[in-house]
Design a protein around this motif. Structure first.
Motif, PDB file in Angstrom:
ATOM      1  N   PRO A 140       0.823  -1.212   0.000  1.00 30.56           N
ATOM      2  CA  PRO A 140       0.000   0.000   0.000  1.00 30.56           C
ATOM      3  C   PRO A 140       0.855   1.259   0.000  1.00 30.56           C
ATOM      4  O   PRO A 140       1.900   1.322   0.651  1.00 30.56           O
ATOM      5  CB  PRO A 140      -0.790  -0.118   1.312  1.00 30.56           C
ATOM      6  N   LEU A 141       0.417   2.276  -0.738  1.00 32.16           N
ATOM      7  CA  LEU A 141       1.059   3.589  -0.754  1.00 32.16           C
ATOM      8  C   LEU A 141      -0.022   4.657  -0.808  1.00 32.16           C
ATOM      9  O   LEU A 141      -1.074   4.459  -1.428  1.00 32.16           O
ATOM     10  CB  LEU A 141       1.984   3.732  -1.966  1.00 32.16           C
ATOM     11  N   SER A 142       0.250   5.791  -0.205  1.00 29.40           N
ATOM     12  CA  SER A 142      -0.720   6.880  -0.193  1.00 29.40           C
ATOM     13  C   SER A 142      -0.634   7.690  -1.487  1.00 29.40           C
ATOM     14  O   SER A 142       0.432   7.834  -2.080  1.00 29.40           O
ATOM     15  CB  SER A 142      -0.459   7.809   0.999  1.00 29.40           C
ATOM     16  N   PHE A 143      -1.763   8.255  -1.883  1.00 31.85           N
ATOM     17  CA  PHE A 143      -1.837   9.054  -3.100  1.00 31.85           C
ATOM     18  C   PHE A 143      -1.101  10.383  -2.904  1.00 31.85           C
ATOM     19  O   PHE A 143      -1.415  11.156  -1.995  1.00 31.85           O
ATOM     20  CB  PHE A 143      -3.296   9.313  -3.480  1.00 31.85           C
ATOM     21  N   SER A 187      -7.001  14.675  -3.163  1.00 32.69           N
ATOM     22  CA  SER A 187      -8.085  13.742  -3.479  1.00 32.69           C
ATOM     23  C   SER A 187      -7.773  12.984  -4.765  1.00 32.69           C
ATOM     24  O   SER A 187      -7.682  13.592  -5.846  1.00 32.69           O
ATOM     25  CB  SER A 187      -9.412  14.500  -3.633  1.00 32.69           C
ATOM     26  N   ARG A 188      -7.634  11.678  -4.638  1.00 32.45           N
ATOM     27  CA  ARG A 188      -7.425  10.860  -5.831  1.00 32.45           C
ATOM     28  C   ARG A 188      -8.612  10.984  -6.775  1.00 32.45           C
ATOM     29  O   ARG A 188      -8.429  11.072  -8.001  1.00 32.45           O
ATOM     30  CB  ARG A 188      -7.211   9.412  -5.416  1.00 32.45           C
ATOM     31  N   ALA A 189      -9.813  11.022  -6.221  1.00 31.20           N
ATOM     32  CA  ALA A 189     -11.003  11.134  -7.064  1.00 31.20           C
ATOM     33  C   ALA A 189     -10.996  12.436  -7.855  1.00 31.20           C
ATOM     34  O   ALA A 189     -11.344  12.459  -9.047  1.00 31.20           O
ATOM     35  CB  ALA A 189     -12.260  11.029  -6.204  1.00 31.20           C
ATOM     36  N   ALA A 190     -10.599  13.533  -7.203  1.00 30.04           N
ATOM     37  CA  ALA A 190     -10.551  14.818  -7.896  1.00 30.04           C
ATOM     38  C   ALA A 190      -9.489  14.800  -8.989  1.00 30.04           C
ATOM     39  O   ALA A 190      -9.709  15.329 -10.092  1.00 30.04           O
ATOM     40  CB  ALA A 190     -10.272  15.934  -6.896  1.00 30.04           C
ATOM     41  N   PHE A 191      -8.333  14.185  -8.698  1.00 28.61           N
ATOM     42  CA  PHE A 191      -7.289  14.082  -9.705  1.00 28.61           C
ATOM     43  C   PHE A 191      -7.785  13.281 -10.907  1.00 28.61           C
ATOM     44  O   PHE A 191      -7.611  13.694 -12.064  1.00 28.61           O
ATOM     45  CB  PHE A 191      -6.045  13.424  -9.119  1.00 28.61           C
ATOM     46  N   ALA A 193     -10.778  12.754 -11.917  1.00 24.40           N
ATOM     47  CA  ALA A 193     -11.809  13.470 -12.661  1.00 24.40           C
ATOM     48  C   ALA A 193     -11.187  14.549 -13.547  1.00 24.40           C
ATOM     49  O   ALA A 193     -11.663  14.794 -14.668  1.00 24.40           O
ATOM     50  CB  ALA A 193     -12.809  14.095 -11.689  1.00 24.40           C
ATOM     51  N   ARG A 194     -10.133  15.186 -13.046  1.00 23.79           N
ATOM     52  CA  ARG A 194      -9.473  16.249 -13.824  1.00 23.79           C
ATOM     53  C   ARG A 194      -8.607  15.669 -14.937  1.00 23.79           C
ATOM     54  O   ARG A 194      -8.458  16.270 -16.012  1.00 23.79           O
ATOM     55  CB  ARG A 194      -8.622  17.103 -12.872  1.00 23.79           C
ATOM     56  N   PHE A 195      -8.032  14.490 -14.714  1.00 24.42           N
ATOM     57  CA  PHE A 195      -7.141  13.875 -15.701  1.00 24.42           C
ATOM     58  C   PHE A 195      -7.625  12.462 -16.024  1.00 24.42           C
ATOM     59  O   PHE A 195      -6.984  11.462 -15.653  1.00 24.42           O
ATOM     60  CB  PHE A 195      -5.705  13.829 -15.174  1.00 24.42           C
ATOM     61  N   PRO A 196      -8.757  12.329 -16.692  1.00 23.67           N
ATOM     62  CA  PRO A 196      -9.298  10.996 -16.977  1.00 23.67           C
ATOM     63  C   PRO A 196      -8.338  10.179 -17.854  1.00 23.67           C
ATOM     64  O   PRO A 196      -7.700  10.710 -18.768  1.00 23.67           O
ATOM     65  CB  PRO A 196     -10.605  11.301 -17.716  1.00 23.67           C
ATOM     66  N   GLY A 197      -8.226   8.904 -17.519  1.00 22.46           N
ATOM     67  CA  GLY A 197      -7.381   8.007 -18.304  1.00 22.46           C
ATOM     68  C   GLY A 197      -5.919   7.996 -17.908  1.00 22.46           C
ATOM     69  O   GLY A 197      -5.138   7.217 -18.458  1.00 22.46           O
ATOM     70  N   ILE A 198      -5.533   8.853 -16.960  1.00 21.88           N
ATOM     71  CA  ILE A 198      -4.134   8.862 -16.492  1.00 21.88           C
ATOM     72  C   ILE A 198      -4.006   7.838 -15.370  1.00 21.88           C
ATOM     73  O   ILE A 198      -4.608   7.990 -14.307  1.00 21.88           O
ATOM     74  CB  ILE A 198      -3.713  10.257 -16.005  1.00 21.88           C
ATOM     75  N   ASP A 199      -3.228   6.802 -15.632  1.00 22.82           N
ATOM     76  CA  ASP A 199      -3.074   5.735 -14.644  1.00 22.82           C
ATOM     77  C   ASP A 199      -2.191   6.202 -13.496  1.00 22.82           C
ATOM     78  O   ASP A 199      -1.290   7.023 -13.667  1.00 22.82           O
ATOM     79  CB  ASP A 199      -2.479   4.484 -15.292  1.00 22.82           C
ATOM     80  N   LEU A 200      -2.484   5.662 -12.325  1.00 21.41           N
ATOM     81  CA  LEU A 200      -1.686   5.926 -11.130  1.00 21.41           C
ATOM     82  C   LEU A 200      -0.949   4.653 -10.749  1.00 21.41           C
ATOM     83  O   LEU A 200      -1.481   3.544 -10.907  1.00 21.41           O
ATOM     84  CB  LEU A 200      -2.585   6.388  -9.983  1.00 21.41           C
ATOM     85  N   GLN A 201       0.251   4.820 -10.233  1.00 18.72           N
ATOM     86  CA  GLN A 201       1.076   3.662  -9.887  1.00 18.72           C
ATOM     87  C   GLN A 201       2.114   4.093  -8.849  1.00 18.72           C
ATOM     88  O   GLN A 201       2.290   5.287  -8.595  1.00 18.72           O
ATOM     89  CB  GLN A 201       1.772   3.124 -11.130  1.00 18.72           C
TER      90      GLN A 201
END
Length: 306
Positions: A140-143, A187-191, A193-201
Motif C-alpha cells: 500500500p502507498l498513499s496518493f 483527493s485521488r477522485a478529484a485528480f 476526474a481532472r485527468f481521466p485516463g491517467i493511470d496511477l502507480q
C-alpha cells in the motif's frame, strides 16, 4: 520567530546525528571505528566504516519520517528482490526505522562510487524502466504523499509571519495557486476526474534522474524516501524538455506510456509550491536558500498554468 541556525548549531546537529547512528550501529553488532559523513543537508548520511553500512538520518524534514521510512525500506527491498538496480537496505541490521537520541534513521548497503559525473539524460531514460518495474509493487502507498500537502498549507501560513523569507506579493500568489491545486493533490477522485485516463502507480517520488548513484557495480536507483502513488509525471517534475524527451524514449522501449503534457504542467506547478513551502525551513538550514532561489526566480517569471 525562529532564529537562523548558526554554523555552530549545524555542527552540533550533525555531530549528534553521527553519534546516534554510530551508537545504533554498534548496538546491532556492527564494527564502527571510522564513521564518515558522505552528505549533510536535509539528511546526514554516514558510512559506518569499516562496516559496509550507510545510515541516513533526516535532520530537517517537514514531519516525522517514520512512516515513509518504512515504505522506503519495503519498496527498495522488493525492487532488489526483483533484480532492479537499487541501493538496498542493509541485511546486517533490522530493515525498519530505528530511533535513537531523537533521530529516526535507516540503514543501507554501502556501495563504492565510480566517481563519474551523472548523465541526467541517460538517467531520465532509465527512469521509465524503473516505473515499469514499480507497477508490480504489491504494497500500500498513499496518493501523492510526496507532494506533502499538509506541509505546504502549514508553511504558507507560517510564511505570513516571515516577511524576511518571502515578499508578501509572492506569498499571495503562492496561496492563490495552492487553493486551485490543493484539491487535486489531496483527493485521488478529484485528480482522476481532472485527468481521466491517467493511470496511477507507485513512483519514486523525488526525481529519480537526480537520484541514481554511479557505483562500481553499475547505476543504482537510490533515495526512495518520498515513494508514493501517483502519475509517472511526478518523477519528472521540474526537468527540462530534453530530459522529458529522454524519458519518452525510455517509455517506448519499456512499452509504457509517454508523459502527458497536461499532467506535467500540474506536477510542475505543485513542485514549485513545494519549493516556496521549503522557505519555511531556511531558519533551520540557512544554506538551503541557495538551492531554492533559482527555482523561485523561475516561478516568478512564468505564468501560472492552473
Amino acid at each position: 520567530m525562529i532564529d537562523f541556525a548558526t554554523p555552530e548549531d549545524l555542527a552540533r546537529r550533525t555531530s549528534a546525528a553521527v553519534d546516534a547512528a554510530v551508537g545504533a550501529g554498534r548496538e546491532f553488532g556492527l564494527t564502527v571505528t571510522d564513521a564518515r559523513v558522505l552528505h549533510d543537508l536535509f539528511s546526514v548520511v554516514v558510512h559506518l566504516a569499516p562496516s559496509p553500512v550507510v545510515a541516513r538520518i533526516p535532520v530537517v524534514v517537514p514531519s516525522h519520517p517514520g512512516g515513509r521510512q518504512q515504505a522506503e525500506l519495503d519498496v527498495t527491498r522488493w525492487l532488489a528482490d526483483q533484480g532492479v538496480p537499487v541501493i538496498p537496505p542493509s541485511p546486517l541490521v533490522p530493515r525498519r526505522p530505528v530511533e535513537r537520541d531523537g533521530f529516526a534513521m535507516t540503514f543501507w548497503q554501502y556501495v563504492e562510487p565510480d566517481g563519474a559525473e551523472p548523465d541526467y539524460v541517460a538517467n531520465a531514460e532509465r527512469t521509465a524502466a524503473l516505473h515499469a518495474a514499480l507497477r508490480g509493487y504489491p504494497g500500500p502507498l498513499s496518493f501523492l504523499s510526496a507532494a506533502e500537502p499538509r506541509f505546504i498549507t502549514e508553511s504558507l501560513d507560517e510564511l505570513r509571519r516571515r516577511p524576511d523569507l518571502i515578499a508578501p506579493d509572492d506569498l499571495d500568489r503562492a496561496s492563490r495557486e495552492w487553493q486551485v491545486l490543493k484539491p487535486l493533490v489531496c483527493s485521488r477522485a478529484a485528480f482522476e476526474a481532472r485527468f481521466p485516463g491517467i493511470d496511477l502507480q507507485p513512483v519514486h517520488g523525488d526525481s529519480p534522474p537526480a537520484n541514481i548513484v554511479g557505483s562500481v557495480d553499475g547505476k543504482l536507483f537510490a533515495d526512495f524516501e518520498l515513494v508514493t502513488l501517483g502519475p509517472v509525471e511526478w518523477d519528472l517534475a521540474g526537468l527540462t524538455p530534453e530530459l522529458e524527451a529522454a524519458y519518452d524514449r525510455g517509455a517506448r522501449e519499456a512499452g509504457t506510456r509517454p508523459l502527458n503534457p497536461d499532467v506535467l504542467r500540474f506536477v510542475n506547478a505543485v513542485g514549485m509550491l513545494r519549493v516556496i513551502a521549503y522557505l519555511s525551513l531556511v531558519p533551520r538550514l540557512p544554506s538551503v536558500v541557495e538551492y531554492l532561489n533559482p527555482s523561485i526566480d523561475q516561478w516568478r517569471a512564468r505564468v501560472a498554468p492552473f
